[in-house]
Design a protein around this motif. Sequence first.
Motif, PDB file in Angstrom:
ATOM      1  N   GLY A   1      25.772  34.318  43.610  1.00 29.80           N
ATOM      2  CA  GLY A   1      26.046  35.433  44.495  1.00 29.80           C
ATOM      3  C   GLY A   1      27.193  36.294  44.015  1.00 29.80           C
ATOM      4  N   GLU A   2      27.246  37.523  44.530  1.00 29.55           N
ATOM      5  CA  GLU A   2      28.267  38.466  44.075  1.00 29.55           C
ATOM      6  C   GLU A   2      29.676  38.028  44.463  1.00 29.55           C
ATOM      7  N   SER A   3      29.828  37.197  45.507  1.00 28.43           N
ATOM      8  CA  SER A   3      31.160  36.773  45.909  1.00 28.43           C
ATOM      9  C   SER A   3      31.814  35.876  44.866  1.00 28.43           C
ATOM     10  N   ALA A   4      31.004  35.275  43.977  1.00 27.89           N
ATOM     11  CA  ALA A   4      31.545  34.379  42.949  1.00 27.89           C
ATOM     12  C   ALA A   4      31.984  35.109  41.697  1.00 27.89           C
ATOM     13  N   VAL A   5      31.811  36.438  41.671  1.00 28.80           N
ATOM     14  CA  VAL A   5      32.112  37.201  40.453  1.00 28.80           C
ATOM     15  C   VAL A   5      33.605  37.218  40.150  1.00 28.80           C
ATOM     16  N   GLU A   6      34.413  37.372  41.200  1.00 23.59           N
ATOM     17  CA  GLU A   6      35.862  37.432  40.990  1.00 23.59           C
ATOM     18  C   GLU A   6      36.354  36.118  40.401  1.00 23.59           C
TER      19      GLU A   6
ATOM     20  N   TYR B   1      33.972  31.180  48.079  1.00 22.93           N
ATOM     21  CA  TYR B   1      34.437  32.246  47.190  1.00 22.93           C
ATOM     22  C   TYR B   1      34.893  33.468  47.978  1.00 22.93           C
ATOM     23  N   GLY B   2      34.116  33.913  48.949  1.00 29.50           N
ATOM     24  CA  GLY B   2      34.484  35.124  49.665  1.00 29.50           C
ATOM     25  C   GLY B   2      34.183  35.071  51.147  1.00 29.50           C
ATOM     26  N   THR B   3      33.079  34.456  51.517  1.00 27.10           N
ATOM     27  CA  THR B   3      32.641  34.494  52.901  1.00 27.10           C
ATOM     28  C   THR B   3      33.562  33.710  53.823  1.00 27.10           C
TER      29      THR B   3
END
Length: 302
Positions: free
Chosen positions: A244-249, A104-106
């Motif tokens: 996790g917060e990276s999956a919010v988008e 997602y983000g990392t």
Amino acid sequence: MFELRRLRYFLAVAEERNFTRAAERLHIAQPALSRQIRQLEQELGVRLLDRTTHSVEPTDAGRLLMERGVELCAEADRLWRDVRGFAETERDALTLGYSTSTGYGTAPALLASLAERHPALAVTTRLLTTAEIVAGVTDGTLDAGLVRCPPPTPELVRTLVRLEPQGVLLPAAHPLAARESVEVASLAGERLLVHPREANPGHFDAIVGIFAGAGLEPQLLLRQLSFDAAHSPVLRGEAVSVIGESAVEGLPRALAWRRLRPASTIELHLLTRGSGRRPAVAHLLRTAAETARAQGWLHSPA
């Protein structure tokens, strides 16, 4: 490589004399391990293990395979490392495995930084399960792997890349969605949507541990799909989920993510082999450290 992996599975069972202990050592599910051993016996046309209720003993054929198999695996490891080292003189390359959750983000941020710092580095990525990443880094088919809560593996080095803040995923119409953050204790009575423990025992235990820390033992709803971008059971109001917060988008508008209180994080690690480190892997590890500092990934939330 697949037959060689089955040989490694057999050696673990033969050495442990127990399927359960061997499965724990290999970080795979016991039914999957039993299936691989049966397939190996079918391919060889001979029984390798005598199974009883309480123990497992190698047959004569199994003992022969044990004696020669250990040396064969060691030689295969040396050959794989030598060939990869030779290829490095022709081009600098890196093969990175990553799990869905890190994508997602990392993983994108890390790969973007790596491309910026080392534009000549040819990077191949593979989306895999945690077990496949651990196995791939161990046997040399991957140079490195990015995973959540990896199991302790003596042959591998774990490098902490991110402490990712966790939050609860709720239907937007849920009463708790009106809050800026959600106390874990307020989730008492909610069903918790989780992947089966065998998919990633470390992550499963960490999520359940968040609830245990608040004195809760939630009823679990196991995910039927390994990847479900719509988070369908949550959307239908059947359960809540911790992500996790990276999956919010990119979440559906009908869902809401609220940070947990007390603050909770999940560890994301890079896995690499402990010896014979290639320059490309050193580039990756340095870039990961620099990116983590720049992004503030290692700061625990208040």
